[in-house]
Design a protein around this motif. Structure first.
Motif, PDB file in Angstrom:
ATOM      1  N   SER A   1      -1.772  11.852  -8.325  1.00 21.54           N
ATOM      2  CA  SER A   1      -1.282  10.494  -8.054  1.00 21.54           C
ATOM      3  C   SER A   1      -2.251   9.746  -7.147  1.00 21.54           C
ATOM      4  CB  SER A   1       0.085  10.527  -7.372  1.00 21.54           C
ATOM      5  OG  SER A   1       1.046  11.056  -8.227  1.00 21.54           O
ATOM      6  N   ARG A   2      -2.733  10.409  -6.121  1.00 21.65           N
ATOM      7  CA  ARG A   2      -3.686   9.785  -5.198  1.00 21.65           C
ATOM      8  C   ARG A   2      -4.952   9.356  -5.959  1.00 21.65           C
ATOM      9  NH1 ARG A   2      -4.351   9.750   0.090  1.00 21.65           N
ATOM     10  NH2 ARG A   2      -2.859  11.404   0.454  1.00 21.65           N
TER      11      ARG A   2
ATOM     12  N   LYS B   1       1.969   7.685   1.087  1.00 24.80           N
ATOM     13  CA  LYS B   1       2.325   9.053   0.743  1.00 24.80           C
ATOM     14  C   LYS B   1       2.324   9.184  -0.771  1.00 24.80           C
ATOM     15  CE  LYS B   1       5.172   9.769   4.791  1.00 24.80           C
ATOM     16  NZ  LYS B   1       6.506  10.072   5.296  1.00 24.80           N
ATOM     17  N   PHE B   2       1.564  10.135  -1.269  1.00 21.74           N
ATOM     18  CA  PHE B   2       1.493  10.379  -2.700  1.00 21.74           C
ATOM     19  C   PHE B   2       2.177  11.700  -2.996  1.00 21.74           C
ATOM     20  CE2 PHE B   2      -2.159   7.754  -1.609  1.00 21.74           C
ATOM     21  CZ  PHE B   2      -2.066   6.742  -2.559  1.00 21.74           C
ATOM     22  N   LYS B   3       2.797  11.783  -4.162  1.00 21.91           N
ATOM     23  CA  LYS B   3       3.493  13.014  -4.533  1.00 21.91           C
ATOM     24  C   LYS B   3       2.530  14.145  -4.850  1.00 21.91           C
ATOM     25  CE  LYS B   3       7.738  10.938  -6.139  1.00 21.91           C
ATOM     26  NZ  LYS B   3       8.726  10.848  -7.200  1.00 21.91           N
ATOM     27  N   SER B   4       1.328  13.782  -5.335  1.00 21.60           N
ATOM     28  CA  SER B   4       0.359  14.817  -5.677  1.00 21.60           C
ATOM     29  C   SER B   4      -1.049  14.257  -5.532  1.00 21.60           C
ATOM     30  CB  SER B   4       0.575  15.293  -7.116  1.00 21.60           C
ATOM     31  OG  SER B   4       0.255  14.256  -8.019  1.00 21.60           O
ATOM     32  N   GLU B   5      -2.026  15.142  -5.598  1.00 23.05           N
ATOM     33  CA  GLU B   5      -3.424  14.708  -5.553  1.00 23.05           C
ATOM     34  C   GLU B   5      -3.792  13.938  -6.821  1.00 23.05           C
ATOM     35  OE1 GLU B   5      -5.748  14.547  -3.154  1.00 23.05           O
ATOM     36  OE2 GLU B   5      -4.028  15.123  -1.928  1.00 23.05           O
TER      37      GLU B   5
ATOM     38  N   TYR C   1      -5.270   8.670  -9.113  1.00 21.92           N
ATOM     39  CA  TYR C   1      -4.969   7.575 -10.045  1.00 21.92           C
ATOM     40  C   TYR C   1      -4.888   6.236  -9.323  1.00 21.92           C
ATOM     41  CZ  TYR C   1      -2.540   4.720 -13.479  1.00 21.92           C
ATOM     42  OH  TYR C   1      -2.193   3.712 -14.326  1.00 21.92           O
ATOM     43  N   TYR C   2      -4.106   6.145  -8.262  1.00 23.03           N
ATOM     44  CA  TYR C   2      -3.859   4.870  -7.593  1.00 23.03           C
ATOM     45  C   TYR C   2      -5.019   4.395  -6.720  1.00 23.03           C
ATOM     46  CZ  TYR C   2       0.911   4.899  -9.237  1.00 23.03           C
ATOM     47  OH  TYR C   2       2.020   4.885 -10.040  1.00 23.03           O
ATOM     48  N   THR C   3      -5.897   5.278  -6.326  1.00 25.69           N
ATOM     49  CA  THR C   3      -7.025   4.860  -5.493  1.00 25.69           C
ATOM     50  C   THR C   3      -8.326   4.797  -6.283  1.00 25.69           C
ATOM     51  OG1 THR C   3      -7.428   7.141  -4.774  1.00 25.69           O
ATOM     52  CG2 THR C   3      -5.979   5.782  -3.388  1.00 25.69           C
TER      53      THR C   3
ATOM     54  N   SER D   1       0.840  -1.193   0.000  1.00 25.81           N
ATOM     55  CA  SER D   1       0.000   0.000   0.000  1.00 25.81           C
ATOM     56  C   SER D   1       0.878   1.246   0.000  1.00 25.81           C
ATOM     57  CB  SER D   1      -0.907   0.027   1.229  1.00 25.81           C
ATOM     58  OG  SER D   1      -1.782  -1.057   1.201  1.00 25.81           O
ATOM     59  N   ILE D   2       0.414   2.253  -0.694  1.00 20.29           N
ATOM     60  CA  ILE D   2       1.138   3.520  -0.740  1.00 20.29           C
ATOM     61  C   ILE D   2       0.421   4.483   0.193  1.00 20.29           C
ATOM     62  CG2 ILE D   2       1.837   5.450  -2.194  1.00 20.29           C
ATOM     63  CD1 ILE D   2       1.807   3.508  -4.561  1.00 20.29           C
TER      64      ILE D   2
END
Length: 161
Positions: free
Chosen positions: A51-52, A45-49, A54-56, A42-43
């Protein structure tokens, strides 16, 4: 004599207990056998919103219905594989044989139907089937969030009349 008998019984109990313990250790680890592994993979910490998001995203391509894994076909007859996928945006389905993408030709056809807003159904047909059609087929569904793959093994049989 009683001491020898007691030692024999004790030794027998130890051997039986050790055998049962080994049998338990040999079992595969299912969900119950696993220790708490935390949230591996699981990730947090995301570099940007972006990224968050996309991955979620829950709209990733997912194959929901597919043909049986192993198929035996009769030479000269039709081979049919089916695959249905869902996702937002609607996934694209691509067919492969032995790792190589399949393209349309006179003996190979793909039929697709859109179902609702987010699903697609694809049927792959080979007619007539030859010995060269034996192999490992894959249905790959993908959209911008995920890729899902299901595989099918096909081998031929000879029908005697």
């Amino acid at each position: 004599m009683k001491a020898v008998w007691a030692w024999t019984v004790l030794l027998l109990v130890l051997v039986v207990t050790a055998g049962v313990t080994e049998a338990k250790r040999g079992k595969g680890r299912g969900k119950k056998g696993r220790k708490n592994m935390g949230n591996r993979g699981s990730i947090f910490k995301f570099k940007s919103e972006d990224s968050r998001a996309y991955y979620t995203n829950n709209g990733g391509a997912k194959i929901t219905l597919w043909s049986h894994f192993e198929s035996e076909y009769v030479l000269g007859r039709k081979i049919v594989f089916m695959c249905k996928a869902e996702g937002e945006p609607r996934p694209v389905i691509t067919w492969f044989k032995d790792g190589i993408e399949l393209y349309a030709h006179s003996f190979f056809q793909v039929h697709e139907w859109k179902e609702g807003e987010a699903a697609i159904k694809s049927k792959m047909e080979i007619d007539p089937a030859t010995q060269m059609d034996a192999g490992y087929y894959e249905c790959q569904a993908d959209n911008k969030y995920a890729v899902d793959v299901k595989g099918f093994s096909a081998d031929y049989s000879i029908e005697f009349v």
